[in-house]
Design a protein around this motif. Structure first.
Motif, PDB file in Angstrom:
ATOM      1  N   ILE A 169      -7.301   9.584  -1.801  1.00  0.00           N
ATOM      2  CA  ILE A 169      -5.933   9.262  -1.379  1.00  0.00           C
ATOM      3  C   ILE A 169      -5.927   7.968  -0.566  1.00  0.00           C
ATOM      4  N   GLY A 170      -6.900   7.810   0.299  1.00  0.00           N
ATOM      5  CA  GLY A 170      -6.978   6.600   1.116  1.00  0.00           C
ATOM      6  C   GLY A 170      -7.329   5.366   0.317  1.00  0.00           C
ATOM      7  N   ASP A 171      -7.904   5.525  -0.842  1.00  0.00           N
ATOM      8  CA  ASP A 171      -8.330   4.402  -1.674  1.00  0.00           C
ATOM      9  C   ASP A 171      -7.203   3.911  -2.587  1.00  0.00           C
ATOM     10  N   LYS A 172      -6.133   4.677  -2.712  1.00  0.00           N
ATOM     11  CA  LYS A 172      -5.036   4.313  -3.620  1.00  0.00           C
ATOM     12  C   LYS A 172      -4.132   3.307  -2.950  1.00  0.00           C
ATOM     13  N   LYS A 173      -4.527   2.057  -3.003  1.00  0.00           N
ATOM     14  CA  LYS A 173      -3.714   0.973  -2.475  1.00  0.00           C
ATOM     15  C   LYS A 173      -2.992   0.313  -3.632  1.00  0.00           C
ATOM     16  N   PRO A 174      -1.821  -0.239  -3.390  1.00  0.00           N
ATOM     17  CA  PRO A 174      -1.140  -0.946  -4.473  1.00  0.00           C
ATOM     18  C   PRO A 174      -1.958  -2.150  -4.925  1.00  0.00           C
ATOM     19  N   LYS A 175      -2.115  -2.271  -6.222  1.00  0.00           N
ATOM     20  CA  LYS A 175      -2.901  -3.376  -6.778  1.00  0.00           C
ATOM     21  C   LYS A 175      -2.072  -4.636  -6.789  1.00  0.00           C
ATOM     22  N   LYS A 176      -2.678  -5.688  -6.298  1.00  0.00           N
ATOM     23  CA  LYS A 176      -2.004  -6.981  -6.368  1.00  0.00           C
ATOM     24  C   LYS A 176      -2.306  -7.593  -7.724  1.00  0.00           C
ATOM     25  N   GLY A 177      -1.300  -8.009  -8.402  1.00  0.00           N
ATOM     26  CA  GLY A 177      -1.626  -8.556  -9.699  1.00  0.00           C
ATOM     27  C   GLY A 177      -0.490  -9.066 -10.392  1.00  0.00           C
TER      28      GLY A 177
END
Length: 76
Positions: free
Chosen positions: A68-76
């Protein structure tokens, strides 16, 4: 690592383990010490819950929190 080295490493590990088991003295667990007051034993269900189920649940909770902590919005 070739087959000969792997065989040698296995033989050394097995020999070391065997020697440690043969040279160790008994724990004398049958002799009660002064003031020793053991509690009641665990049932099979309690033992499995404590030593099997609880660690698996704890692992899954920690892994879930990391995911859950790793699910950051991907910049792209």
């Amino acid at each position: 690592m070739d087959k000969k080295n792997a065989l040698r490493a296995g033989a050394v590990a097995a020999g070391t383990t065997l020697m440690m088991l043969l040279m160790s003295s008994p724990a004398l667990a049958l002799t009660r010490d002064d003031g020793d007051d053991p509690g009641p034993g665990l049932s099979v269900v309690e033992t499995l819950g404590l030593y099997v189920v609880a660690p698996i649940v704890l692992f899954l909770v920690i892994a879930g929190l990391v995911m859950i902590g790793d699910k950051k919005p991907k910049k792209g």
